[in-house]
Design a protein around this motif. Sequence first.
Motif, PDB file in Angstrom:
ATOM      1  N   ALA A  51       0.845  -1.198   0.000  1.00  0.00           N
ATOM      2  CA  ALA A  51       0.000   0.000   0.000  1.00  0.00           C
ATOM      3  C   ALA A  51       0.878   1.245   0.000  1.00  0.00           C
ATOM      4  O   ALA A  51       1.967   1.254   0.568  1.00  0.00           O
ATOM      5  N   THR A  52       0.416   2.283  -0.705  1.00  0.00           N
ATOM      6  CA  THR A  52       1.168   3.545  -0.741  1.00  0.00           C
ATOM      7  C   THR A  52       0.211   4.713  -0.942  1.00  0.00           C
ATOM      8  O   THR A  52      -0.895   4.534  -1.484  1.00  0.00           O
ATOM      9  N   SER A  53       0.644   5.905  -0.513  1.00  0.00           N
ATOM     10  CA  SER A  53      -0.147   7.085  -0.831  1.00  0.00           C
ATOM     11  C   SER A  53       0.483   7.822  -2.014  1.00  0.00           C
ATOM     12  O   SER A  53      -0.016   8.842  -2.468  1.00  0.00           O
ATOM     13  N   GLU A  54       1.610   7.285  -2.522  1.00  0.00           N
ATOM     14  CA  GLU A  54       2.301   7.890  -3.680  1.00  0.00           C
ATOM     15  C   GLU A  54       1.565   7.536  -4.976  1.00  0.00           C
ATOM     16  O   GLU A  54       0.846   6.543  -5.045  1.00  0.00           O
ATOM     17  N   LYS A  55       1.840   8.325  -6.020  1.00  0.00           N
ATOM     18  CA  LYS A  55       1.347   8.046  -7.367  1.00  0.00           C
ATOM     19  C   LYS A  55       2.389   7.133  -8.028  1.00  0.00           C
ATOM     20  O   LYS A  55       3.549   7.534  -8.171  1.00  0.00           O
ATOM     21  N   ARG A  56       1.983   5.901  -8.386  1.00  0.00           N
ATOM     22  CA  ARG A  56       2.953   4.969  -8.946  1.00  0.00           C
ATOM     23  C   ARG A  56       2.653   4.705 -10.409  1.00  0.00           C
ATOM     24  O   ARG A  56       1.528   4.357 -10.749  1.00  0.00           O
TER      25      ARG A  56
END
Length: 285
Positions: A51-56
Motif C-alpha cells: 500500500a502507498t499514498s504515492e502516485k505509482r
Amino acid sequence: MKKLSFIQRTQSEHWVGDGFPVRNIFSYDDVAEEMSPFLLLDYAGPKNFPATSEKRGVGEHPHRGFETVTIVYDGEVEHRDSSGGGGKIGPGEVQWMTAASGVVHEEYHGREYAKRGGPFEVVQLWVNLPKKDKMTKPRYQGITRDQISEVAIPGGKLRVIAGSYESTKGPALTFSPMNIWDIRAEAGKKFEFKLPNGFTTGLLVLRGRIKLPSGEEIRPAEMAVMEREGTDFSFEATEESVLLLLNGQPLNEPIVGAGPFVMNTEAEIRQAYMDYRSGKMGHLS
Ligand code: MN
C-alpha cells in the motif's frame, strides 16, 4: 493444422516508470514482420505491491502511429491523455488508446488500488496502424467488464476483446482485422479453434501450461507463434491456464520506430519528434 513457427520468450526485463515491472515478450525490434500487426507486448507482474499514498506509474510521454492496448488482470490502471481521453480500468477490463497522429499521456496505478496495495498483473500490447490511418485523430476506448462477452467453450471460457469468436463479437473498434481473446482453460482439456488463413497468431501463456500437438510445451511468459498458413489451431491445457490469443492480418508495410513513435519512414520519425517538441501532440491539463 497450423504448425509452431517459434516460441517467443522474455526479451528483456525492466521497469516502466515505478509502477510497471515488465517482461518484454516481443518487440518489433526483432520480430516486426513475424508479429505484424502487433508491435510489442509487455507483461507487467504478477507482483504484489505494498500500500502507498504515492502516485505509482509513468508520467507524461508521447505516442504516435499506433495503439496501446492495456489489459488488466489484477490491480487498476488510470490513464489520461492530451486528446481528452482518460479513465480507470480494473480486472477484466481493457483500455484501447489510439495514439494515431499523436497524444501525450500518463499511466498510473489506480489511486484506490495503490492505497490498499495487492496483486498487480497487466499486459500492454502495441497494435500498429495501417499507413493510411497513422495520422488519423486520436481515440480512447475504455472497455468495461460488462461490454466484453464471455462465451462458454468446451473445456473453459473465452472473452472476446476484439474481432469475433463464432457469432460473438468483441467491443474494441480496430483499424485492421484482428481477433483478441482472453481464454481460461481447464486442466487436461483440448481446444480447437478455426482462425483466418494467413493471419499472424500468437498465444501467450500467463498462467498454467499448454502443449501443442507437435509436443512443445508453452509455459508462463512464453508465447507460441504459429505459422500463418492453415486455419486449424489446437492445443491441450496440461494445467489450468490463463491465455491471451493475438490473431491479426499482417499489414505488410514498412515499420520504422524510435522510442514512443512507430511510423513507416525515418522522415516521419523526425517529424514526430519535431511535432512533439513543438507541442503539436498537446499537453496534459
Ligand atoms: Mn504510454
